[in-house]
Design an enzyme around this catalytic site. Structure first.
Site, mmCIF file in Angstrom:
data_model
loop_
_atom_site.group_PDB
_atom_site.id
_atom_site.type_symbol
_atom_site.label_atom_id
_atom_site.label_comp_id
_atom_site.label_asym_id
_atom_site.label_seq_id
_atom_site.Cartn_x
_atom_site.Cartn_y
_atom_site.Cartn_z
ATOM 1 N N ARG A 51 14.077 -24.704 -34.319
ATOM 2 C CA ARG A 51 14.091 -26.161 -34.451
ATOM 3 C C ARG A 51 12.714 -26.794 -34.501
ATOM 4 O O ARG A 51 12.430 -27.632 -35.351
ATOM 5 C CB ARG A 51 14.846 -26.823 -33.286
ATOM 6 C CG ARG A 51 16.303 -26.999 -33.513
ATOM 7 C CD ARG A 51 17.017 -26.865 -32.195
ATOM 8 N NE ARG A 51 16.836 -25.516 -31.723
ATOM 9 C CZ ARG A 51 17.668 -24.516 -31.999
ATOM 10 N NH1 ARG A 51 18.753 -24.744 -32.667
ATOM 11 N NH2 ARG A 51 17.431 -23.281 -31.587
ATOM 12 N N THR A 52 11.865 -26.430 -33.543
ATOM 13 C CA THR A 52 10.599 -27.158 -33.431
ATOM 14 C C THR A 52 9.752 -26.944 -34.690
ATOM 15 O O THR A 52 9.261 -27.896 -35.288
ATOM 16 C CB THR A 52 9.845 -26.727 -32.158
ATOM 17 O OG1 THR A 52 10.726 -26.880 -31.058
ATOM 18 C CG2 THR A 52 8.615 -27.596 -31.934
ATOM 19 N N LYS A 80 -6.902 -9.588 -34.933
ATOM 20 C CA LYS A 80 -8.234 -8.979 -34.935
ATOM 21 C C LYS A 80 -9.014 -9.386 -33.697
ATOM 22 O O LYS A 80 -10.171 -9.027 -33.536
ATOM 23 C CB LYS A 80 -9.004 -9.418 -36.185
ATOM 24 C CG LYS A 80 -8.326 -9.057 -37.489
ATOM 25 C CD LYS A 80 -9.183 -9.540 -38.662
ATOM 26 C CE LYS A 80 -8.462 -9.392 -39.982
ATOM 27 N NZ LYS A 80 -9.155 -10.121 -41.056
ATOM 28 N N ARG A 101 2.267 -23.848 -30.831
ATOM 29 C CA ARG A 101 3.112 -23.351 -29.723
ATOM 30 C C ARG A 101 2.490 -22.054 -29.239
ATOM 31 O O ARG A 101 2.123 -21.201 -30.047
ATOM 32 C CB ARG A 101 4.535 -23.109 -30.206
ATOM 33 C CG ARG A 101 5.357 -22.317 -29.212
ATOM 34 C CD ARG A 101 6.816 -22.266 -29.586
ATOM 35 N NE ARG A 101 7.475 -23.536 -29.339
ATOM 36 C CZ ARG A 101 8.790 -23.710 -29.356
ATOM 37 N NH1 ARG A 101 9.592 -22.693 -29.623
ATOM 38 N NH2 ARG A 101 9.327 -24.893 -29.128
ATOM 39 N N HIS A 129 6.725 -29.445 -23.031
ATOM 40 C CA HIS A 129 7.195 -29.465 -24.424
ATOM 41 C C HIS A 129 7.366 -30.935 -24.825
ATOM 42 O O HIS A 129 8.485 -31.434 -24.964
ATOM 43 C CB HIS A 129 8.523 -28.709 -24.520
ATOM 44 C CG HIS A 129 8.979 -28.385 -25.913
ATOM 45 N ND1 HIS A 129 8.441 -28.964 -27.044
ATOM 46 C CD2 HIS A 129 9.944 -27.527 -26.356
ATOM 47 C CE1 HIS A 129 9.058 -28.477 -28.108
ATOM 48 N NE2 HIS A 129 9.957 -27.598 -27.720
#
Ligand code: NCD
Length: 304
Positions: A51-52, A80, A101, A129
């Protein structure tokens, strides 16, 4: 330049302004389809998401902008050994706005110190959030007509559930809110939310284990998933995962005008039969999340 890192970064007035913009977008999407025509959003997702990430990307596309990013850091130079500051400086020199995120609590805030463009916290570990909170507040405002004078029950994994932490913080600023915190003992809300938010502001709350004992007193029931990925051992997760299952039987005890929210994804905590109950608003909530993110992108880019 503004970032959105914590749910308290916007004042109540600014939130109201943002929600009014979301209302306008819903009313007349056509007039917004070019407002970000020359803008690019980067979504940097170091943790799974449906969703986000999609709602951010679709929000930008619906505003006429473009999107780049990764949903698997394994495909980027993170593999890396590149640091967050270097990744953010690099991506920030290509795009106009970034949503990130990350599994580490505080990573988006740290990233914001190095970001040359507005940066949005799309979830940091078990911490916060804030854009889910915008979605939740907007859903409450839409379904209840106000964000004040409400008894809200938050049920499930209140310990690791970042959406819960952000929502409690944000709602603590509104008038006459009462929190009913429903969880197993092991998954109670973190101490800092109690001491720094609820007790500090003298906001009424109770902690309780049984949903059936309080469901009849609620205006809003915010269900959450037990956060499997944050557990240290699988046995605990298996023991706690089905602590709550909301079904039609339990809903018989609830008010007629209850609103049932869930940030999703759902696992077992809401039976599918509940989806047809008019009190279930979690799929409306999903859709509102896109409009709220459209409004947020516009505000942070200064095109509203
Ligand atoms: C939430 C999250 O990522 O914290 N999901 C979401 O963004 N809608 C809730 C969850 O994963 O349980």
């Amino acid at each position: 330049m503004r970032h959105l890192i914590d749910p308290m970064d916007f004042s109540i007035e600014e939130l109201e302004d943002l929600f009014s913009l979301a209302d306008e977008i819903i009313k007349d999407q056509n007039s917004f389809k070019k407002v970000c025509e020359d803008k690019i959003l980067a979504t940097l997702f170091y943790e799974p998401s449906t969703r986000t990430r999609f709602s951010f990307e679709v929000a930008m596309l619906r505003l006429g902008g473009k999107v780049i990013g990764f949903s698997d850091p394994g495909s980027s130079s993170v593999m890396k050994g590149e640091s967050i500051p270097d990744t953010i400086r690099t991506v920030g020199s290509y795009v106009d706005i970034i949503a990130i995120r990350h599994p580490k609590e505080g990573a988006p805030k740290y990233a914001s110190f190095y970001s040359p463009v507005p940066l949005i916290n799309a979830g940091d570990g078990g911490h916060q959030h804030p854009t889910q909170t915008l979605t939740d507040l907007y859903t409450i405002r839409k379904t209840k007509g106000q964000i004040s004078n409400l008894t809200i029950g938050l049920c499930g994994d209140l310990k690791f559930g970042r959406t819960v932490h952000s929502l409690v913080k944000a709602m603590s600023r509104y008038e006459n809110i009462k929190f009913i915190l429903i969880s197993p003992k092991e998954l109670q809300i973190p101490e800092y939310i109690k001491t720094e938010v609820l007790l500090k502001k003298g906001i009424p709350f109770i902690e309780i284990e049984r949903l059936e004992d309080v469901i009849g007193t609620l205006d809003i029931l915010y269900m959450t998933r037990v956060q499997k990925e944050r557990f240290f051992n699988e046995a605990d997760y298996i023991r706690l995962k089905d602590s709550y299952i909301l079904d039609n039987e339990k809903l018989k005890l609830a008010n007629k005008d209850l609103s049932i929210l869930h940030p999703l994804p759902r696992v077992n905590e809401i039976s599918y039969e509940v989806d047809d109950d008019p009190r279930a608003v979690y799929f409306q909530q999903v859709k509102y999340g896109m409009f709220v993110r459209m409004a947020l992108i516009m505000k942070l880019l200064g095109v509203a």
